[in-house]
Write an enzyme that holds these catalytic residues in place. Structure first.
Site, mmCIF file in Angstrom:
data_model
loop_
_atom_site.group_PDB
_atom_site.id
_atom_site.type_symbol
_atom_site.label_atom_id
_atom_site.label_comp_id
_atom_site.label_asym_id
_atom_site.label_seq_id
_atom_site.Cartn_x
_atom_site.Cartn_y
_atom_site.Cartn_z
ATOM 1 N N LYS A 50 0.844 -1.207 0.000
ATOM 2 C CA LYS A 50 0.000 0.000 0.000
ATOM 3 C C LYS A 50 0.877 1.255 0.000
ATOM 4 C CE LYS A 50 -0.288 -0.439 5.032
ATOM 5 N NZ LYS A 50 -1.031 -1.106 6.120
ATOM 6 N N TYR A 267 15.562 29.795 9.666
ATOM 7 C CA TYR A 267 14.364 30.568 10.004
ATOM 8 C C TYR A 267 14.218 30.715 11.511
ATOM 9 C CZ TYR A 267 12.341 30.319 5.274
ATOM 10 O OH TYR A 267 12.081 30.453 3.943
HETATM 11 C C1 LIG Z 1 -0.292 -2.077 6.752
HETATM 12 C C2 LIG Z 1 -0.869 -3.369 7.174
HETATM 13 C C3 LIG Z 1 -0.071 -4.508 7.278
HETATM 14 C C4 LIG Z 1 1.439 -4.472 7.166
HETATM 15 O O1 LIG Z 1 1.954 -4.035 8.400
HETATM 16 P P1 LIG Z 1 3.536 -3.911 8.657
HETATM 17 O O2 LIG Z 1 3.617 -3.537 10.081
HETATM 18 O O3 LIG Z 1 4.026 -2.844 7.727
HETATM 19 O O4 LIG Z 1 4.142 -5.227 8.355
HETATM 20 C C5 LIG Z 1 -0.693 -5.718 7.536
HETATM 21 N N1 LIG Z 1 -2.023 -5.794 7.730
HETATM 22 C C6 LIG Z 1 -2.825 -4.702 7.672
HETATM 23 C C7 LIG Z 1 -4.280 -4.844 7.906
HETATM 24 C C8 LIG Z 1 -2.276 -3.456 7.410
HETATM 25 O O5 LIG Z 1 -3.051 -2.376 7.369
#
Ligand SMILES: *Cc1c(COP(=O)(O)O)cnc(C)c1O
Length: 377
Positions: A50, A267
């Site tokens: 994702k 800044y």
């Molecule tokens: C993002 C996600 C994962 C992966 O998690 P990691 O900690 O990056 O391994 C797995 N399951 C779900 C439902 C997620 O949203």
């Protein structure tokens, strides 16, 4: 590699170099896939890709994982799923955010598998399948304490009735704090998940994210869903990282100047030179995901240059940041500075920025020159 100069064309365009080691990514997946098999020989290892594969680039990452034999992928949005479908015609693609209203035809057209997380979603998918006369696959997200997505236990009976109309392809839930190995929460969630599964028809099951795979007794079940660890993040904070480094980030020195004690930099004059100091200005700022809050955090962000850790001083600007190179060996305009690499891990930069490595990765900026290394090239 760390001593390579900035390539001439990248230097001319002023770009920061983001190197993604696809060989290391592939090896991380193989390590996780082998680990998943400790549970049962048939346990499958998927991949969570994702948010543009955690900022590293969906297409190159997915291709590298497909080459390793990864067959099940998870994204958040259906749009991400459509993009992935074009790259992976055969793979199973799960949509973690579930089913938006009226999206069934889009899911069916791209053969996306919704992770149904509420009764209205279950009902809509069931109705669509009935109308189509096809039992299309869907996953069921069971809430075991996150209170974010997923069916509460009370809704499982109603869901079960509707599930006759589609193919229940996976039951899953998500850990709240699997990175804390001593937390009793994970054990409680595993119990709740098993109770919930008992109320549903038999189907394959999945619980483990990256850190879940490293619990004392990991519930590998049928399918694991690692994300962060694939990209080199440490799934067991506080212990040695069992994964290989995947990401390196190199900025460049634009200017060097000496300041006298009492002069300020950046800044709002948030930093005052305690003595005569040598400063270097880098072509990296918060628009590149070098978090502005990072310079304010303690112990504070640093770069690695001239054989030394060089602290960022003053505020991080949109396109620029300033480091103190007084203690480093002599540096020049155009020299490369490590932001992430052999000396600074994603987890280290995150801790110093008061955030988590996931945020560092997913904020990696759009302006970088992205170099994908594979087969050592
Ligand atoms: C993002 C996600 C994962 C992966 O998690 P990691 O900690 O990056 O391994 C797995 N399951 C779900 C439902 C997620 O949203």
């Amino acid at each position: 590699m760390p001593d390579d100069p900035v390539p001439a064309d990248a230097r001319a365009t002023g770009q920061v170099i983001l190197r993604v080691d696809l060989d290391a990514l592939a090896e991380n997946w193989r390590r996780l896939a082998a680990r998943a098999q400790r549970g049962a020989k048939g346990t499958e290892c998927g991949a969570v890709v994702k948010a543009d594969a955690y900022g590293l680039g969906l297409a190159p990452v997915a291709r590298a994982l497909l080459e390793q034999g990864c067959a099940s992928f998870f994204v958040a949005h259906p749009g991400e799923g459509q993009e992935l479908r074009a790259i992976a015609p055969q793979a199973r693609i799960f949509i973690l955010n579930g089913l938006p209203p009226d999206a069934c035809p889009l899911f069916a057209a791209s053969r996306l598998i919704p992770v149904l997380g509420s009764l209205p979603e279950v009902a809509e998918w069931a109705g669509f399948c009935r109308a189509q006369g096809a039992r299309l696959p869907a996953a069921i997200h069971i809430d075991t304490g996150m209170n974010r997505l997923g069916l509460p236990a009370a809704d499982l009976f109603s869901a079960r009735t509707l599930m006759a109309d589609f193919e229940p392809a996976l039951a899953m839930s998500h850990f709240i704090s699997a990175e804390d190995r001593s937390s009793s929460r994970s054990r409680r969630q595993i119990e709740l998940f098993e109770q919930a599964r008992g109320k549903l028809p038999p189907m394959p099951a999945s619980l483990c994210n990256s850190s879940g795979m490293f619990l004392d007794e990991p519930p590998f079940l049928d399918l694991c869903r690692p994300g962060y660890a694939l990209y080199g993040g440490n799934p067991i904070p506080g212990f040695e990282n069992p994964m290989r480094r995947v990401v390196e980030l190199y900025a460049e020195i634009l200017q060097i100047r000496d300041v006298e004690a009492g002069e300020t930099a950046g800044y709002n004059a948030r930093w005052t030179a305690p003595s005569r100091r040598r400063l270097a200005t880098l072509n990296l700022g918060y628009a590149d995901g070098f978090l502005r809050s990072g310079a304010e955090a303690r112990p504070g962000v640093q770069a690695f240059a001239g054989g030394k850790f060089c602290p960022v001083v003053g505020r991080i600007s949109m396109d620029l940041s300033i480091i103190d190179i007084s203690d480093a060996s002599p540096l020049r305009r155009g020299d490369r500075v490590e932001i992430l690499g052999p000396h600074i891990s994603v987890d280290e930069l995150a801790t110093r920025s008061s955030t988590i490595g996931y945020e560092i990765l997913t904020r990696l900026g759009p302006r970088f020159r992205r170099e994908y290394v594979s087969n050592g090239q």
